[in-house]
Design a protein around this motif. Structure first.
Motif, mmCIF file in Angstrom:
data_model
loop_
_atom_site.group_PDB
_atom_site.id
_atom_site.type_symbol
_atom_site.label_atom_id
_atom_site.label_comp_id
_atom_site.label_asym_id
_atom_site.label_seq_id
_atom_site.Cartn_x
_atom_site.Cartn_y
_atom_site.Cartn_z
ATOM 1 N N MET A 1 2.842 -0.943 10.133
ATOM 2 C CA MET A 1 3.043 0.456 10.464
ATOM 3 C C MET A 1 3.922 1.144 9.429
ATOM 4 N N ILE A 2 5.076 0.546 9.129
ATOM 5 C CA ILE A 2 5.970 1.138 8.140
ATOM 6 C C ILE A 2 5.309 1.142 6.770
ATOM 7 N N ARG A 3 4.602 0.056 6.467
ATOM 8 C CA ARG A 3 3.921 -0.028 5.172
ATOM 9 C C ARG A 3 2.936 1.122 4.998
ATOM 10 N N GLU A 4 2.143 1.394 6.026
ATOM 11 C CA GLU A 4 1.153 2.467 5.929
ATOM 12 C C GLU A 4 1.815 3.832 5.776
ATOM 13 N N ILE A 5 2.950 4.026 6.424
ATOM 14 C CA ILE A 5 3.683 5.291 6.285
ATOM 15 C C ILE A 5 4.187 5.455 4.851
ATOM 16 N N LEU A 6 4.651 4.366 4.244
ATOM 17 C CA LEU A 6 5.132 4.427 2.865
ATOM 18 C C LEU A 6 3.998 4.573 1.860
ATOM 19 N N ILE A 7 2.839 4.035 2.177
ATOM 20 C CA ILE A 7 1.706 4.085 1.260
ATOM 21 C C ILE A 7 1.009 5.449 1.302
ATOM 22 N N ALA A 8 1.090 6.164 2.414
ATOM 23 C CA ALA A 8 0.416 7.468 2.552
ATOM 24 C C ALA A 8 0.803 8.452 1.449
ATOM 25 N N PRO A 9 2.099 8.658 1.118
ATOM 26 C CA PRO A 9 2.417 9.596 0.038
ATOM 27 C C PRO A 9 1.932 9.120 -1.333
ATOM 28 N N ILE A 10 1.864 7.809 -1.525
ATOM 29 C CA ILE A 10 1.366 7.272 -2.796
ATOM 30 C C ILE A 10 -0.108 7.611 -2.950
ATOM 31 N N ARG A 11 -0.853 7.431 -1.891
ATOM 32 C CA ARG A 11 -2.279 7.775 -1.944
ATOM 33 C C ARG A 11 -2.482 9.279 -2.108
ATOM 34 N N PHE A 12 -1.655 10.068 -1.431
ATOM 35 C CA PHE A 12 -1.740 11.520 -1.603
ATOM 36 C C PHE A 12 -1.528 11.874 -3.070
ATOM 37 N N TYR A 13 -0.498 11.310 -3.681
ATOM 38 C CA TYR A 13 -0.238 11.561 -5.099
ATOM 39 C C TYR A 13 -1.439 11.143 -5.948
ATOM 40 N N CYS A 31 1.320 2.918 -12.120
ATOM 41 C CA CYS A 31 2.546 2.858 -11.312
ATOM 42 C C CYS A 31 2.260 3.079 -9.826
ATOM 43 N N SER A 32 1.344 3.983 -9.501
ATOM 44 C CA SER A 32 1.040 4.206 -8.085
ATOM 45 C C SER A 32 0.337 2.995 -7.489
ATOM 46 N N SER A 33 -0.561 2.371 -8.229
ATOM 47 C CA SER A 33 -1.223 1.159 -7.742
ATOM 48 C C SER A 33 -0.223 0.019 -7.609
ATOM 49 N N TYR A 34 0.682 -0.085 -8.569
ATOM 50 C CA TYR A 34 1.701 -1.120 -8.533
ATOM 51 C C TYR A 34 2.573 -0.968 -7.289
ATOM 52 N N MET A 35 3.009 0.251 -7.015
ATOM 53 C CA MET A 35 3.865 0.500 -5.852
ATOM 54 C C MET A 35 3.131 0.128 -4.564
ATOM 55 N N GLU A 36 1.870 0.525 -4.436
ATOM 56 C CA GLU A 36 1.106 0.197 -3.239
ATOM 57 C C GLU A 36 0.930 -1.319 -3.106
ATOM 58 N N GLN A 37 0.582 -1.992 -4.182
ATOM 59 C CA GLN A 37 0.413 -3.447 -4.142
ATOM 60 C C GLN A 37 1.731 -4.148 -3.811
ATOM 61 N N GLY A 51 8.702 -1.333 -6.951
ATOM 62 C CA GLY A 51 8.014 -0.125 -7.417
ATOM 63 C C GLY A 51 8.955 0.854 -8.092
ATOM 64 N N THR A 52 10.159 0.989 -7.563
ATOM 65 C CA THR A 52 11.146 1.897 -8.164
ATOM 66 C C THR A 52 11.589 1.386 -9.526
ATOM 67 N N LYS A 53 11.798 0.066 -9.624
ATOM 68 C CA LYS A 53 12.149 -0.511 -10.928
ATOM 69 C C LYS A 53 11.040 -0.243 -11.946
ATOM 70 N N ARG A 54 9.793 -0.357 -11.519
ATOM 71 C CA ARG A 54 8.652 -0.113 -12.408
ATOM 72 C C ARG A 54 8.617 1.336 -12.854
ATOM 73 N N LEU A 55 8.823 2.268 -11.919
ATOM 74 C CA LEU A 55 8.830 3.690 -12.274
ATOM 75 C C LEU A 55 9.913 4.014 -13.297
ATOM 76 N N CYS A 56 11.054 3.349 -13.183
ATOM 77 C CA CYS A 56 12.145 3.574 -14.135
ATOM 78 C C CYS A 56 11.802 3.051 -15.529
#
Length: 85
Positions: A1-13, A31-37, A51-56
């Motif tokens: 449940m929490i995972r899907e909530i966090l993944i929703a904005p990534i997919r929107f982006y 980066c968006s695929s990496y964060m979701e995976q 994912g945050t480390k990757r974005l940086c």
């Protein structure tokens, strides 16, 4: 449940914002695929951290390249005090 909530904005982006910004990620997977995976593989906390480390690291001075999500750690590697989702 929490995972899907966090993944929703990534997919929107990925589907609504990224096409307007253009392809600018220096890594594969993007980066968006990496964060979701990472969230799917490691859970909410560690996935967001990875994912945050990757974005940086994704900036014009980075060499980029192939940077896959690390495999999930086994229970023995996490230790007895690991949080389980």
């Amino acid at each position: 449940m929490i995972r899907e909530i966090l993944i929703a904005p990534i997919r929107f982006y990925r589907y609504f914002i990224s096409p307007w910004v253009g392809q600018s990620c220096r890594f594969t997977p993007t980066c968006s695929s990496y964060m979701e995976q990472a969230i799917r593989t490691h859970g909410a906390g560690r996935g967001l951290w990875l994912g945050t480390k990757r974005l940086c690291r994704c900036h014009p001075f980075s060499a980029g390249g192939h940077d896959p999500v690390p495999p999930a750690r086994s229970a023995a590697q996490r230790g007895p005090s690991a949080n389980h989702e």
